[in-house]
Motif scaffolding. Sequence first.
Motif, PDB file in Angstrom:
ATOM      1  N   LEU A 178      39.579  45.210 118.208  1.00  0.00           N
ATOM      2  CA  LEU A 178      38.293  44.534 118.026  1.00  0.00           C
ATOM      3  C   LEU A 178      37.985  44.329 116.552  1.00  0.00           C
ATOM      4  CD1 LEU A 178      35.943  46.557 120.410  1.00  0.00           C
ATOM      5  CD2 LEU A 178      37.127  44.417 120.900  1.00  0.00           C
ATOM      6  N   SER A 179      37.277  43.253 116.258  1.00  0.00           N
ATOM      7  CA  SER A 179      36.678  43.099 114.947  1.00  0.00           C
ATOM      8  C   SER A 179      35.453  44.012 114.937  1.00  0.00           C
ATOM      9  CB  SER A 179      36.243  41.651 114.725  1.00  0.00           C
ATOM     10  OG  SER A 179      35.352  41.588 113.637  1.00  0.00           O
ATOM     11  N   LEU A 180      35.343  44.844 113.928  1.00  0.00           N
ATOM     12  CA  LEU A 180      34.248  45.811 113.870  1.00  0.00           C
ATOM     13  C   LEU A 180      32.989  45.255 113.193  1.00  0.00           C
ATOM     14  CD1 LEU A 180      36.302  49.003 112.973  1.00  0.00           C
ATOM     15  CD2 LEU A 180      35.722  48.086 115.215  1.00  0.00           C
ATOM     16  N   ALA A 181      33.082  44.055 112.660  1.00  0.00           N
ATOM     17  CA  ALA A 181      31.945  43.455 111.954  1.00  0.00           C
ATOM     18  C   ALA A 181      30.747  43.294 112.890  1.00  0.00           C
ATOM     19  CB  ALA A 181      32.348  42.101 111.383  1.00  0.00           C
ATOM     20  N   GLY A 182      29.611  43.779 112.447  1.00  0.00           N
ATOM     21  CA  GLY A 182      28.367  43.576 113.181  1.00  0.00           C
ATOM     22  C   GLY A 182      28.119  44.517 114.341  1.00  0.00           C
ATOM     23  N   ILE A 183      29.016  45.448 114.616  1.00  0.00           N
ATOM     24  CA  ILE A 183      28.790  46.403 115.709  1.00  0.00           C
ATOM     25  C   ILE A 183      27.842  47.484 115.204  1.00  0.00           C
ATOM     26  CG2 ILE A 183      29.846  48.139 117.209  1.00  0.00           C
ATOM     27  CD1 ILE A 183      30.643  45.301 117.970  1.00  0.00           C
TER      28      ILE A 183
END
Length: 167
Positions: A112-117
């Motif tokens: 997963l892209s972790l940006a914004g979580i």
Amino acid sequence: MARRGGRRRERLVHVLARVPLQPPWTVGEFLAWLEEDSGREVELVPWTGSALEPNNRCGLLLGGPTRYVIRYDATRSVRHQRQQIFHEVGHVLCQHPGETFRPTASVLTTGLSLAGIEYMMQRSTFDTPTEAEAELVGTQLAVLSRGPIDLDSRGELHRIAVTFDGS
């Protein structure tokens, strides 16, 4: 006890009344509506690799200001996959707050892209009010759905078939 059940049913009716879709819907149709309704992107991501421990993986909701990520176990039956996905959607529709989550590379976030979580909804049991409510809403949504777990799947054929077989 009966009073709490009455409130749960009222809440279920209220949450489901917001859904403008004609059942049966597909996962793809429902998630497209949820994106429009929430103003957030919805990513559907099956568990991979070491996350597939036997009898240990259910759904997971990760969220932030611009997106939701729903993880589910693609090794389960299609019905079970829909149940996992719609359970997580139940948390979104019921506006349940998640646990603060500062993601790092781990089994939960592999691929997963972790940006914004910013938060996570993960359960260990169904005995909390939010989990019970998400399960009730999710089950109803899953029962009203058909088709594969395919974001491109369209529900017209399922809706036509229902007019002939009554289910």
